[in-house]
Design an enzyme around this catalytic site. Structure first.
Site, PDB file in Angstrom:
ATOM      1  CG  LEU A 126      -1.814  -1.372   1.644  1.00  0.00           C
ATOM      2  CD1 LEU A 126      -2.494  -1.344   2.501  1.00  0.00           C
ATOM      3  CD2 LEU A 126      -3.399  -0.880   0.388  1.00  0.00           C
ATOM      4  N   GLY A 127       2.480   1.863   0.304  1.00  0.00           N
ATOM      5  CA  GLY A 127       3.511   1.985   0.337  1.00  0.00           C
ATOM      6  C   GLY A 127       4.156   1.638   1.547  1.00  0.00           C
ATOM      7  CE  LYS A 160       4.288   3.145   9.845  1.00  0.00           C
ATOM      8  NZ  LYS A 160       3.717   4.208  10.753  1.00  0.00           N
ATOM      9  N   GLY A 164       8.069   3.503   2.749  1.00  0.00           N
ATOM     10  CA  GLY A 164       8.286   5.516   3.339  1.00  0.00           C
ATOM     11  C   GLY A 164      10.016   5.276   3.911  1.00  0.00           C
ATOM     12  N   GLY A 165      10.158   5.814   4.682  1.00  0.00           N
ATOM     13  CA  GLY A 165      11.724   6.192   5.482  1.00  0.00           C
ATOM     14  C   GLY A 165      11.583   4.867   6.751  1.00  0.00           C
ATOM     15  CG  ASP A 216       2.069  15.369  10.269  1.00  0.00           C
ATOM     16  OD1 ASP A 216       2.639  16.159   9.684  1.00  0.00           O
ATOM     17  OD2 ASP A 216       2.807  14.246   9.895  1.00  0.00           O
ATOM     18  N   GLY A 234       9.677   2.497   6.470  1.00  0.00           N
ATOM     19  CA  GLY A 234       9.290   0.961   6.253  1.00  0.00           C
ATOM     20  C   GLY A 234       8.141   1.187   5.391  1.00  0.00           C
ATOM     21  CB  VAL A 276       1.517   0.023   4.792  1.00  0.00           C
ATOM     22  CG1 VAL A 276       0.407  -0.212   5.431  1.00  0.00           C
ATOM     23  CG2 VAL A 276       1.794   0.737   5.755  1.00  0.00           C
TER      24      VAL A 276
END
Length: 777
Positions: free
Chosen positions: A36-37, A59, A39-40, A159, A42, A44
């Site tokens: 699904l995605g 995740k 990033g920095g 955030d 790890g 998902v």
């Protein structure tokens, strides 16, 4: 709900997922669906169980994280497991087959939110100028609930941004918005004032940006920024600039009431306290959200959110805004939409008074109408005009009862940017300018299609109202015809029986009993009934003729093309053309956006929209004028027909009363005759009472008994025989009357015949003072 996890990382860190070259991984019945995605921290990944089809967004973080980020990750997992709220993504137990090894950092399993994130929604071309009102309401209500819940658990999100809000599509089509990504969340139990620098710059509160100490009011700033973007389609403070560039200048100029900063000319920054057009909110909501945003976007943290003891003022104020009941009224003369906050105890009449002040249309000339063609009760509560936000038919239409024309139609002006584009269609423009003019052009075309759609709905409401009146007219014509037919039958019976009575009366009057007063009354009644029947006949024929002519007229507008949705589709198609051009521009590869282009295609679409709109508005007003004229004709005819129906019903009652009176007259005569019969009563008979002439009996003033004592037995037998004959004729006559009434009157049994019993009792128990026949009649 795995999409929730997909956005557990800041947008700049998301990378496109490479295509899977190998078969899907399977562990203990769980199959890896897709990434699904990433990033920095790890990735998902969405996992789906082969048998139950259960899904989980898992995740995982990278093992090589530094100690600070490892602690941050553990904190996120710990916080997520403690939370349970409808508007915060739900943490789940990691399925046993998918659990990490003992020496690995923990995994975070979450529900999968399949609707994507709010950034995806805001990026849609149709939301270029902000989301629809109903969507704004839902986003604000759901996220406010989630943020307030976090604060109640002493957690600051830190955030808040569109990427960290995901959509869960429930059964029935309802969309639920949920907060995700608590990677930056701070547990206030570790200290109510924090100082770490976290969050995304564009939504960051000033104190976080300046690495100052902060409290939960940082979430108020981010939330206010997010809501402003949902309403207008852009962020409040110089959205095309980096915060580093505008932060100091906005800080220097900003006052508490300022909620946005913009460049009027290059290098000239101005601040304002209003929500700029275009947007999709009604005026009452705009005014209240402006006040709310002025609380949320205050530069000083201690005054942001409005304070509050048990509960923050900003949340209480938001509840009052979202719970507001607003009635929307479309003035069909101007095309203007008026929106009024209403209270539970307010009446429709008070709403009409407010409309009169704003539209200059007197209350007595106003006609309010629902989309169904029905009208609200002026004396009833105004709540009958209110419906849940988002309903397609939550608009009330305002008509003038007497006329309508297109001269008062308020033409919505083109945005200035679009005007410049139309004036100079061949001018080459850079990508950012064309994007803005294209986006506003699409918004304008969509607005024109929606405005005409509302006008069409008002026209349709007027048509449905006219059809209701037509049904009333048709029903009334049938009722009048039926009632008059019944009346004619009663009248024919009445006249026939009256003539029969008069004939029988004339036959016996030479040898029997007479009453000129009674006979004269009968003749006058006959003339009155015949005259009334003639009037009713004339009225019925006149109404039938007028109704037939109106029915012919009423067919024409129903067959008109303006009574169908084809015209709406024409403007919808134009709006779609503008949308396609806008989408094409947005999909321009980045390397080609440096080139200047003209806007001729979009100019042609906008001009076509304006021309088509003007023609359709003119046509629909012509159509509306016909409907109003027809409605006036029907409304003028209906009361006349209702009066005629009422008159016929009254005449039927009078016929029944006349019939009963005549029966009473006859029975009174019969009573007098019976009183005269020898041996029928020992009481004396009055002498020539009320002008009664009895040629078969002695005119002597002595009693009946004394006269007959002087008669011979033979004379007594003759008198008895004559009396028997008279009684027989009366008996035959009344039997005839009763038989006729049984055939012609359905309601004869409802008549009051109790006077017959009264007559019998009177013969048995009458006093010694006799009445005259004329007095009885």
């Amino acid at each position: 709900m795995a999409q929730a996890a997909m956005h557990q990382f800041a947008a700049p860190m998301l990378m496109p997922t490479p295509p899977q070259l190998q078969p899907p991984q399977e562990i203990g019945g769980w199959v890896q669906d897709r990434v699904l995605g990433s990033g920095g921290f790890g990735t998902v990944t969405l996992w789906r169980h082969k048998e139950s089809s259960e899904t989980v967004a898992l995740k995982k973080t990278r093992q090589e994280l530094n100690p600070k980020n490892r602690e941050r990750w553990k904190l996120e997992v710990d916080i997520m497991k403690r939370l349970k709220h409808d508007h915060v993504v739900t943490a789940m137990d990691v399925p046993d087959p998918l659990k990490p090894s003992v020496d690995h950092l923990p995994f975070l399993a979450m529900e999968f939110c399949s609707g994507g994130d709010l950034r995806k929604v805001l990026s849609r071309p149709e939301n270029y100028c902000g989301m629809r009102e109903i969507d704004v309401r839902n986003v604000v209500r759901h996220i406010a609930s989630g943020v307030e819940y976090l604060h109640s658990k002493r957690i600051i999100h830190r955030d808040l941004k569109p990427e960290n809000i995901v959509l869960q599509e429930e059964e029935g089509g309802e969309v639920v918005y949920k907060l995700i990504d608590l990677g930056y969340a701070k547990d206030l139990d570790q200290g109510s004032v924090c100082s770490s620098f976290v969050g995304t710059l564009q939504y960051l509160a000033p104190e976080l940006f300046a690495s100052q100490k902060y409290t939960r009011t940082v979430d108020y700033w981010s939330f206010g920024t997010l809501v402003f973007e949902c309403i207008t389609g852009s962020r409040p403070f110089l959205p095309n600039r980096n915060p580093v560039q505008w932060h100091l200048e906005v800080k220097r100029k900003k006052q508490d009431t300022h909620i946005r900063a913009y460049e009027e000319r290059p290098g000239e920054i101005k601040l304002a306290s209003d929500i700029p057009a275009p947007h999709h909110l009604c005026q009452p909501l705009v005014e209240r959200f402006e006040s709310w945003l002025q609380l949320m976007l205050r530069w000083e943290p201690h005054s942001r959110g409005g304070g509050g003891n048990n509960r923050a003022t900003c949340f209480e104020l938001l509840d009052s805004i979202l719970d507001l009941k607003i009635v929307h009224v479309l003035d069909m003369h101007t095309g203007q939409l008026y929106s009024y906050p209403v209270e539970e105890d307010e009446t429709v009449e008070s709403l009409m008074i407010r409309l009169a002040l704003e539209t200059q249309m007197p209350v007595e000339q106003q006609e309010l109408m629902f989309s169904t063609g029905m009208s609200p009760d002026p004396n009833g509560k105004v709540s009958q005009c209110w419906d849940e936000p988002g309903k397609d038919d939550n608009i009330v239409f305002l008509f003038n009862k007497n006329y309508i024309d297109d001269s008062k139609w308020v033409v919505r002006p083109l945005p200035e940017v679009v005007k410049v584009m139309i004036a100079e269609p061949h001018t080459l423009q850079p990508y950012p300018e064309r994007k803005k003019s294209y986006g506003l052009s699409y918004h304008y075309c969509r607005l024109m299609a929606d405005a005409y759609n509302q006008l069409f709905k008002g026209s349709r409401a007027s048509m449905l109202n006219l059809l209701r009146l037509q049904n009333m007219l048709t029903k009334l014509v049938k009722e009048i015809s039926s009632s008059f037919s019944t009346y004619k039958g009663q009248e024919a019976h009445f006249i026939a029986s009256l003539e029969c009575d008069m004939e029988k009366y004339a036959e016996q009057s030479t040898t029997g009993i007479t009453s000129e007063k009674m006979f004269r009354s009968w003749r006058e009644t006959q003339k009155e009934v015949e005259a009334v029947t003639a009037v009713h006949q004339e009225e019925v024929l006149k109404h039938e003729s007028a109704s037939t002519a109106l029915q012919t007229k009423l067919v024409q507008p129903q067959r008109s093309p303006l009574a169908r949705r084809r015209q709406i589709e024409e403007l919808d198609d134009i709006a779609k053309q503008a949308l396609n051009l806008f989408n094409e521009l947005r999909q321009t590869p980045r390397e080609e956006r440096i080139h200047y282009r003209d806007s001729q295609k979009m100019v042609r679409v906008v001009l076509n929209c304006v021309t088509k709109r003007d023609n359709l508005v003119k046509d629909i007003y012509t159509h509306l004028m016909k409907l109003i004229e027809l409605r006036k004709e029907v409304k003028e005819l209906l009361p006349k027909m209702q009066r005629t129906l009422k008159d016929i019903e009254e005449s039927r009652k009078k016929l029944t009363a006349f019939q009963r009176k005549r029966q009473q007259d006859l029975w009174t005569l019969l009573k007098v005759v019976l009183q005269k019969v020898p041996g029928n009563s020992p009481d004396p008979v009055p002498t020539n009472p009320g002008g009664l002439e009895n040629r078969s009996l002695s005119s002597s003033t002595s009693s009946v008994s004394s006269v007959y004592l002087e008669k011979t037995c033979e004379e007594s037998m003759v008198a008895k025989s004559e009396n028997h004959d008279v009684g027989g004729r009366f008996s035959e006559m009344f039997s005839s009357i009763i038989n006729l009434e049984s055939d012609s009157f359905s309601n004869t049994q409802s008549l009051d015949w109790s006077f017959l019993e009264d007559g019998k009792e009177a013969r048995d128990n009458r006093d010694n003072t006799p009445e005259s026949v004329e007095e009885s009649l």
